[in-house]
Design an enzyme around this catalytic site. Structure first.
Site, PDB file in Angstrom:
ATOM      1  N   ARG A   1       0.826  -1.217   0.000  1.00 30.38           N
ATOM      2  CA  ARG A   1       0.000   0.000   0.000  1.00 30.38           C
ATOM      3  C   ARG A   1       0.857   1.263   0.000  1.00 30.38           C
ATOM      4  O   ARG A   1       0.448   2.289  -0.546  1.00 30.38           O
ATOM      5  CB  ARG A   1      -0.948  -0.002   1.192  1.00 30.38           C
TER       6      ARG A   1
ATOM      7  N   LYS B   1     -20.525 -15.908   1.784  1.00 26.46           N
ATOM      8  CA  LYS B   1     -21.952 -15.710   2.063  1.00 26.46           C
ATOM      9  C   LYS B   1     -22.674 -14.989   0.936  1.00 26.46           C
ATOM     10  O   LYS B   1     -22.190 -13.983   0.431  1.00 26.46           O
ATOM     11  CB  LYS B   1     -22.093 -14.854   3.321  1.00 26.46           C
TER      12      LYS B   1
ATOM     13  N   GLY C   1     -13.943  -3.864   0.175  1.00 29.65           N
ATOM     14  CA  GLY C   1     -15.307  -3.353   0.301  1.00 29.65           C
ATOM     15  C   GLY C   1     -15.655  -2.336  -0.774  1.00 29.65           C
ATOM     16  O   GLY C   1     -16.763  -2.329  -1.316  1.00 29.65           O
TER      17      GLY C   1
ATOM     18  N   GLY D   1     -10.835  -8.707  -1.177  1.00 31.26           N
ATOM     19  CA  GLY D   1      -9.591  -8.945  -0.448  1.00 31.26           C
ATOM     20  C   GLY D   1      -9.130 -10.388  -0.529  1.00 31.26           C
ATOM     21  O   GLY D   1      -7.953 -10.664  -0.809  1.00 31.26           O
TER      22      GLY D   1
END
Ligand code: ADP
Ligand code: MG
Length: 401
Positions: free
Chosen positions: A35, A201, A374, A351
């Site tokens: 990052r 999920k 996200g 991720g």
């Protein structure tokens, strides 16, 4: 169209750059500095253009005073200093005289980094709740605001939305690339566009499925989300992960998009999530009560591979099995291999998906691996992200009458 860093004259200006320097740290050592290296392009550009660069970033989550100890950006500022090959003045505060003095004393091409923006969260979550007073204060420290933190662009925080609502603003190179790549794949793809969706999920990805059936030519489903679909067909899927609240959703979406949605025709089941459990290949309608689906089967791998090889654009989110265990990694490994050999434009988001492809040696120059889990998911849902929406728009020419 949003303004970018290139739309501003940065010379002698105090430019606040919001980076995502939220790197993993173990025992005081940065274990992966990706990052930081990815933030360099925007920072270096601002320095080349003779700006005074003020860096803001979050690191970890701060709920109480004691969380501060392990989440100081100081160690990150040291690594940035090495990578930039110039001093980075770290101020161990998020506001106050030391901050203001350091900024007032800056020369062009200087870099100042403030302490973790989330240290402000111990004051009534001032950072995470987009506190107006804090936004005004941080905005007062600079003249131009550049958002380059894609990982938090789906959040409405003070250090993105708050400051951008006050100062002239633009996006940095990292965010610009993310939005260009993902928007192009979703809104203007070379077809066929195939979306491969997996993960744990269904509930986390209802919005992605809803948008995927709208924009894709084919939607391939794998991973833990398959079993809720199978349950909606009335199959007994044993101990496989099922999200009961999403059964009706799966039933409806499948009914309405049968021609687009492909589900696994075979699967690997085990008795528990472990390397030494007994496993076997079966079909979705033949799972025993004490078994759970943990990977896609060989026929599914081959069928999906064929469809993916014909795609001109591929979006992949969500591993198709429990890839962390060797025993159930075959599906995800083969999907990675297929995409490595593909000539299509490829977007990889999420991720765990990014971690999986890196683990299996993914290598393809036509691929964009999104840096925001996200945030990329919300883009795949077709949502506009608050951290991007708040950025100044480019001047649009008036339409000729
Ligand atoms: P991403 O972070 O890429 O969006 P998710 O977080 O949705 O992906 O899902 C990743 C997780 O899903 C992985 O940890 C993987 O082990 C798990 N997973 C995939 N398939 C299954 C399965 N059949 N049963 C249980 N977990 C699964
Ligand atoms: Mg995940």
């Amino acid at each position: 169209m949003k303004k970018t860093i290139k739309d501003y004259n940065l010379k002698n200006k105090k430019v606040i750059i919001r980076c995502d320097l939220n790197v993993p740290i173990e025992n005081g050592v940065i274990t992966d500095d990706t990052r930081i290296t990815e933030s360099l392009e925007t920072i270096k550009y601002a320095l080349r253009k003779k700006a005074k660069v003020i860096i803001l970033s979050h690191l970890g989550r701060i709920k109480e005073e004691s969380d501060k100890k392990d989440n100081s950006l100081k160690i990150v500022s040291k690594r940035l200093e090495e990578l930039l090959e110039q001093p980075v003045k770290f101020i161990p505060f998020t506001r106050g005289k030391e901050v203001e003095d350091a900024i007032n004393n800056m020369n062009i091409k200087d870099v100042v980094m403030l302490e973790n923006t989330r240290f402000e969260d111990v004051n009534n979550e001032s950072e995470s709740k987009n506190n107006e007073e804090l936004a005004k204060y941080w905005a007062s420290l600079g003249e131009i605001y550049i958002n380059d933190a894609f990982g938090t662009a789906h959040r409405s925080h003070t250090s993105n939305v708050g400051i951008a609502s006050i100062l002239p603003s633009g996006v940095g190179f990292l965010i610009q690339k993310e939005i260009e790549e993902i928007n192009e794949a979703l809104n203007n793809p070379k077809r066929p566009l195939v979306i491969l969706l997996g993960g744990l999920k269904v509930a986390d990805k209802l919005g992605v499925i809803e948008n995927a059936v709208k924009v894709a030519d084919t939607l391939l489903i794998g991973g833990g989300m398959s079993y809720t679909f199978f349950k909606s067909f009335g199959y007994d899927v044993g101990l496989s992960v099922v999200d009961d609240a999403s059964i009706d959703f799966c039933k409806r979406v499948y009914e309405e998009n049968k021609n687009k949605i492909k589900l696994p025709s075979d699967m690997i089941v085990g008795k528990s999530i472990s390397e030494d459990t007994d496993s076997r290949l079966t079909t979705p309608d033949r799972v025993d009560k004490n078994e759970m689906g943990l990977d896609i089967g060989t026929k599914t791998i081959n069928d999906y591979k064929k469809i993916l090889m014909e795609a001109k654009t591929i979006i992949w989110n969500g591993p198709v099995g429990v890839f962390e265990l060797n025993k159930f990694s075959q599906g995800t490994r083969k999907m990675t291999e297929t995409l490595s050999n593909s000539k299509a434009k490829i977007i990889i988001g999420g991720g765990d998906t990014a971690a999986a492809v890196n683990k299996f040696g993914f290598n393809n120059r036509n691929a964009h691996i999104s840096t925001g889990g996200g945030a990329s998911l919300e883009m795949l849902e077709g949502k506009e992200l608050p951290g991007i929406k708040c950025i100044s728009d480019k001047w649009k020419s008036l339409k000729r009458i």
